[in-house]
Design an enzyme around this catalytic site. Structure first.
Site, mmCIF file in Angstrom:
data_model
loop_
_atom_site.group_PDB
_atom_site.id
_atom_site.type_symbol
_atom_site.label_atom_id
_atom_site.label_comp_id
_atom_site.label_asym_id
_atom_site.label_seq_id
_atom_site.Cartn_x
_atom_site.Cartn_y
_atom_site.Cartn_z
ATOM 1 N N ALA A 1 0.343 8.362 -1.431
ATOM 2 C CA ALA A 1 0.641 9.240 -2.515
ATOM 3 C C ALA A 1 -0.372 8.887 -3.903
ATOM 4 O O ALA A 1 -0.811 9.743 -4.724
ATOM 5 C CB ALA A 1 1.785 8.867 -3.194
ATOM 6 N N ASP A 2 -0.994 7.478 -4.052
ATOM 7 C CA ASP A 2 -1.982 7.067 -4.888
ATOM 8 C C ASP A 2 -3.134 7.880 -4.688
ATOM 9 O O ASP A 2 -3.910 8.554 -5.539
ATOM 10 C CB ASP A 2 -2.080 5.713 -4.872
ATOM 11 N N ALA A 3 -3.870 8.070 -3.112
ATOM 12 C CA ALA A 3 -4.836 8.531 -2.812
ATOM 13 C C ALA A 3 -4.610 10.057 -2.862
ATOM 14 O O ALA A 3 -5.802 10.902 -3.371
ATOM 15 C CB ALA A 3 -5.005 8.313 -1.148
#
Length: 191
Positions: free
Chosen positions: A145-147
């Site tokens: 999700a961060d990526a």
């Protein structure tokens, strides 16, 4: 987001708290440096500033005055508390693009809550869709999700720069981790 913009050729100056980014102390180490820092710190020149102080805020304003894009990931309202919100930063620099990355966006019922990738993966339904059908929700083995949010933010920043080229005006880009990962799950969630 900033690492991807650096991959595309941007000069990136990373502002770190005087204690340094926690990624400098996280995970497996190779040749004396955490591997994760080598990944997220790529393409960046780091400087330390204490944005809680007037001196740090003044230096940040001067750096921002020459920037095309400022990327930040504080809780909503933090930059404004320091006198570093978009109104202040774009005064005299109307072409500035401010990319704001948070767990839940700048507005809405969860805006003031902290958020990070694991929360985004759970709240988006990704964890429910992953793993065995009769098993528990399963998180990815890397910060998906961060990526995805970082890629979304980098893409949005380049689109905002293109709009600035056409209009002369910068803008605020609001990227939510939860909404970024939700954008990938449209079909399965709709079903």
């Amino acid at each position: 987001a900033a690492a991807v913009l650096g991959d595309l050729g941007a000069e990136v100056i990373k502002i770190e708290h005087p204690r340094g980014d926690s990624s400098r102390r996280y995970g497996a180490v190779r040749d004396g440096t955490p591997v994760w820092w080598k990944v997220v710190g790529r393409n960046k020149r780091s400087v330390t500033l204490d944005l809680h102080t007037p001196e740090g805020q003044d230096i940040f304003r001067r750096l921002s005055a020459d920037a095309d894009v400022v990327v930040e990931n504080f809780r909503p309202g933090t930059l404004e508390q320091w006198g570093l919100g978009y109104e202040e930063l774009s005064e005299g620099h109307p072409g500035l693009v401010l990319v704001r990355m948070t767990g839940f966006g700048q507005s809405g019922p969860y805006a003031s809550r902290p958020g990070f990738g694991t929360i985004g993966e759970a709240m988006s339904g990704l964890a429910h869709l992953t793993g065995a059908p009769d098993g528990p929700p399963t998180l990815p083995s890397f910060p998906l999700a961060d990526a995805v949010a970082g890629l979304s933010a980098a893409f949005a920043a380049t689109a905002a720069l293109r709009a600035r080229d056409a209009t002369g005006q910068g803008q605020v880009v609001d990227v939510s981790i939860v909404e970024s990962i939700l954008s990938l799950l449209g079909g399965p969630l709709a079903a």
